[in-house]
Scaffold this active site. Structure first.
Site, PDB file in Angstrom:
ATOM      1  N   THR A 222       0.861  -1.192   0.000  1.00  0.00           N
ATOM      2  CA  THR A 222       0.000   0.000   0.000  1.00  0.00           C
ATOM      3  C   THR A 222       0.894   1.238   0.000  1.00  0.00           C
ATOM      4  O   THR A 222       2.008   1.196   0.526  1.00  0.00           O
ATOM      5  CB  THR A 222      -0.878  -0.025   1.265  1.00  0.00           C
ATOM      6  OG1 THR A 222      -1.826  -1.063   1.110  1.00  0.00           O
ATOM      7  CG2 THR A 222      -1.602   1.286   1.516  1.00  0.00           C
ATOM      8  N   ARG A 250     -15.074  -6.654   0.636  1.00  0.00           N
ATOM      9  CA  ARG A 250     -14.321  -6.184   1.809  1.00  0.00           C
ATOM     10  C   ARG A 250     -13.702  -4.786   1.559  1.00  0.00           C
ATOM     11  O   ARG A 250     -13.146  -4.508   0.518  1.00  0.00           O
ATOM     12  CB  ARG A 250     -13.226  -7.198   2.108  1.00  0.00           C
ATOM     13  CG  ARG A 250     -12.336  -6.847   3.309  1.00  0.00           C
ATOM     14  CD  ARG A 250     -11.056  -6.211   2.870  1.00  0.00           C
ATOM     15  NE  ARG A 250     -10.165  -5.957   4.003  1.00  0.00           N
ATOM     16  CZ  ARG A 250      -9.107  -5.157   3.943  1.00  0.00           C
ATOM     17  NH1 ARG A 250      -8.792  -4.545   2.826  1.00  0.00           N
ATOM     18  NH2 ARG A 250      -8.349  -4.947   5.000  1.00  0.00           N
ATOM     19  N   GLY A 252     -11.021  -1.995   3.369  1.00  0.00           N
ATOM     20  CA  GLY A 252     -10.025  -1.831   4.424  1.00  0.00           C
ATOM     21  C   GLY A 252     -10.046  -0.422   5.005  1.00  0.00           C
ATOM     22  O   GLY A 252     -11.015   0.329   4.863  1.00  0.00           O
ATOM     23  N   ASP A 253      -8.950  -0.066   5.645  1.00  0.00           N
ATOM     24  CA  ASP A 253      -8.857   1.242   6.312  1.00  0.00           C
ATOM     25  C   ASP A 253      -8.469   2.366   5.353  1.00  0.00           C
ATOM     26  O   ASP A 253      -8.759   3.534   5.620  1.00  0.00           O
ATOM     27  CB  ASP A 253      -7.808   1.179   7.431  1.00  0.00           C
ATOM     28  CG  ASP A 253      -6.420   0.818   6.871  1.00  0.00           C
ATOM     29  OD1 ASP A 253      -6.336  -0.106   6.028  1.00  0.00           O
ATOM     30  OD2 ASP A 253      -5.438   1.468   7.258  1.00  0.00           O
ATOM     31  N   THR A 273      -0.601   1.796   6.987  1.00  0.00           N
ATOM     32  CA  THR A 273      -0.548   0.589   6.163  1.00  0.00           C
ATOM     33  C   THR A 273      -0.497  -0.634   7.069  1.00  0.00           C
ATOM     34  O   THR A 273       0.073  -0.577   8.157  1.00  0.00           O
ATOM     35  CB  THR A 273       0.669   0.600   5.208  1.00  0.00           C
ATOM     36  OG1 THR A 273       0.703  -0.651   4.513  1.00  0.00           O
ATOM     37  CG2 THR A 273       1.987   0.824   5.920  1.00  0.00           C
ATOM     38  N   GLY A 274      -1.114  -1.706   6.615  1.00  0.00           N
ATOM     39  CA  GLY A 274      -1.142  -2.916   7.434  1.00  0.00           C
ATOM     40  C   GLY A 274      -2.493  -3.586   7.286  1.00  0.00           C
ATOM     41  O   GLY A 274      -3.260  -3.240   6.382  1.00  0.00           O
ATOM     42  N   GLY A 276      -5.952  -3.759   7.512  1.00  0.00           N
ATOM     43  CA  GLY A 276      -6.863  -2.636   7.697  1.00  0.00           C
ATOM     44  C   GLY A 276      -7.873  -2.797   8.813  1.00  0.00           C
ATOM     45  O   GLY A 276      -8.255  -1.827   9.469  1.00  0.00           O
TER      46      GLY A 276
HETATM   47  N1  ASP Z   1      -4.337  -1.321   4.823  1.00  0.00           N
HETATM   48  C1  ASP Z   1      -4.595  -1.987   3.565  1.00  0.00           C
HETATM   49  C2  ASP Z   1      -5.918  -2.696   3.669  1.00  0.00           C
HETATM   50  O1  ASP Z   1      -6.204  -3.270   4.687  1.00  0.00           O
HETATM   51  C3  ASP Z   1      -3.548  -2.962   3.187  1.00  0.00           C
HETATM   52  C4  ASP Z   1      -2.119  -2.546   3.420  1.00  0.00           C
HETATM   53  O2  ASP Z   1      -1.858  -1.479   3.928  1.00  0.00           O
HETATM   54  O3  ASP Z   1      -1.215  -3.310   3.091  1.00  0.00           O
HETATM   55  O4  ASP Z   1      -6.642  -2.718   2.697  1.00  0.00           O
END
Ligand code: ASP
Length: 356
Positions: A222, A250, A252-253, A273-274, A276
């Site tokens: 991301t 789905r 995410g954040d 990032t991570g 979400g």
């Molecule tokens: N945060 C993003 C999500 O959950 C994915 C990512 O940051 O790698 O969609």
């Protein structure tokens, strides 16, 4: 008639005075930009020297392009957009061109952008075939009364506003296609597997999972950026393809203001990032801003608290970048690495991947 003429003359004079008013340069604070290209299992063992060079090249190009805008009296919003769009154009990141595939083999992307001066925001979720989702998010902010548009509706809005589309081939990368197959196999073998993998159909026999024992498979990539311009304005943005093999629409954040992205001139700008789900449950970006505003935390303390206490305590993984109103930059992650870079008018510049 004479009065009317004088009135027109006066209005013209008044209008000119108003539009001539230039924003004031804040000389006592540095202008700066910080970006990330995702957090995850990024180690010297996983990333060959050749690959490290490739990542560095794109990160530096994106960083310098955003910085140049700031240097030339441009706005933080423009800098963030430009930087993110360069990362979206690279196949190396999970955003735009290099986006991951969902369970149907499609690229469904999310993006958001926020203006710290006005708190205006724009975001899109679940959009397909949009070359630069960050431009679409900015257009939502500028041209609608809404904050977040989704799916087909967002794509129709994109068409109406001359946003660039690309065909499916443009978004195909072998790396992400191979990764989809790997994740599908891993999830099929997992005790939490649901039947929809077998025929790509949603099954009504799906198991309802306990959030704490269902491991989401996450890969880095991301992208996000935060900038502070010469006029003291902060902007932040994030763009992603989301999670590989994501199902059921789905979200995410990343497209959620307050979760994956936040900017407020009173405090800071943040991009996350991570996985979400954890950033949504903790309202991570807004939480860090609140810690600065109401608990007097420094930028560094605030993101440390969110990532290493709040998110880690839930079992979540990821990272954050932050740039506060005084130009302080910090980043943190509880994964093995995070692609990240910063550049400040004080002369500081850094591009790094791994744990220091
Ligand atoms: N945060 C993003 C999500 O959950 C994915 C990512 O940051 O790698 O969609």
């Amino acid at each position: 008639m004479k009065h009317l003429f004088l009135l027109v003359l006066f209005s013209l004079f008044f209008f000119n005075c108003k539009t001539d008013k230039k924003p004031i340069v804040k000389k006592n604070i540095p202008y700066a930009i910080v970006l990330h290209g995702g957090a995850g299992n990024i180690t010297p063992n996983n990333l060959s020297k050749k690959k490290q060079k490739e990542y560095k090249l794109v990160l530096e190009k994106a960083l310098d392009a955003g910085y140049l805008i700031l240097e030339n009296n441009g706005s933080a919003l423009d800098a963030v957009q430009k930087t993110i769009s360069i990362l979206e154009d690279s196949p190396l990141f999970n955003a735009g061109k290099g986006s991951v595939f969902d369970s149907q083999g499609k690229n469904k992307m999310d993006a958001s952008i926020m203006d710290g001066k006005t708190l205006n925001s724009g975001a899109v979720t679940g959009v397909g075939n949009i070359k630069n989702p960050i431009f679409l998010a900015k257009t939502v902010m500028d041209k609608t009364k809404y904050v977040l548009l989704s799916g087909k509706g967002a794509e129709i809005f994109a068409e109406q506003n001359n946003i660039k589309f690309e065909n499916d081939d443009y978004f195909y990368t072998k790396r992400q296609a191979d990764y989809l197959l790997k994740v599908q196999k891993r999830e099929r073998d997992s005790k939490f597997a649901t039947n929809d993998f077998k025929n790509n159909k949603v099954s009504n026999k799906s198991i309802i999972l306990n959030k704490s024992n269902s491991k989401i498979i996450h890969k880095y990539g991301t992208v996000g950026a935060v900038a502070l311009d010469k006029f003291g304005n902060i902007a932040a943005g994030t763009s992603t393809g989301g999670l590989t093999n994501k199902k059921y629409g789905r979200i995410g954040d990343s497209p959620l203001i307050g979760a994956g992205t936040y900017a407020n001139n009173k405090t800071c700008g943040i991009s996350c990032t991570g996985v979400g789900e954890y950033f949504i449950r903790t309202l991570a970006a807004h939480e860090a801003s609140n810690l600065i505003q109401y608990k007097n935390n420094s930028a560094k303390e605030a993101i440390k608290e969110v990532i290493h206490s709040q998110i880690a305590n839930l079992g979540g993984q990821g990272g954050m970048i932050i740039l506060d109103k005084k130009g302080n930059i910090a980043w943190t992650f509880n994964t093995k690495g995070m692609f990240r870079a910063l550049k400040k008018s004080t002369g500081e510049k850094e591009i790094s991947f791994f744990t220091n």
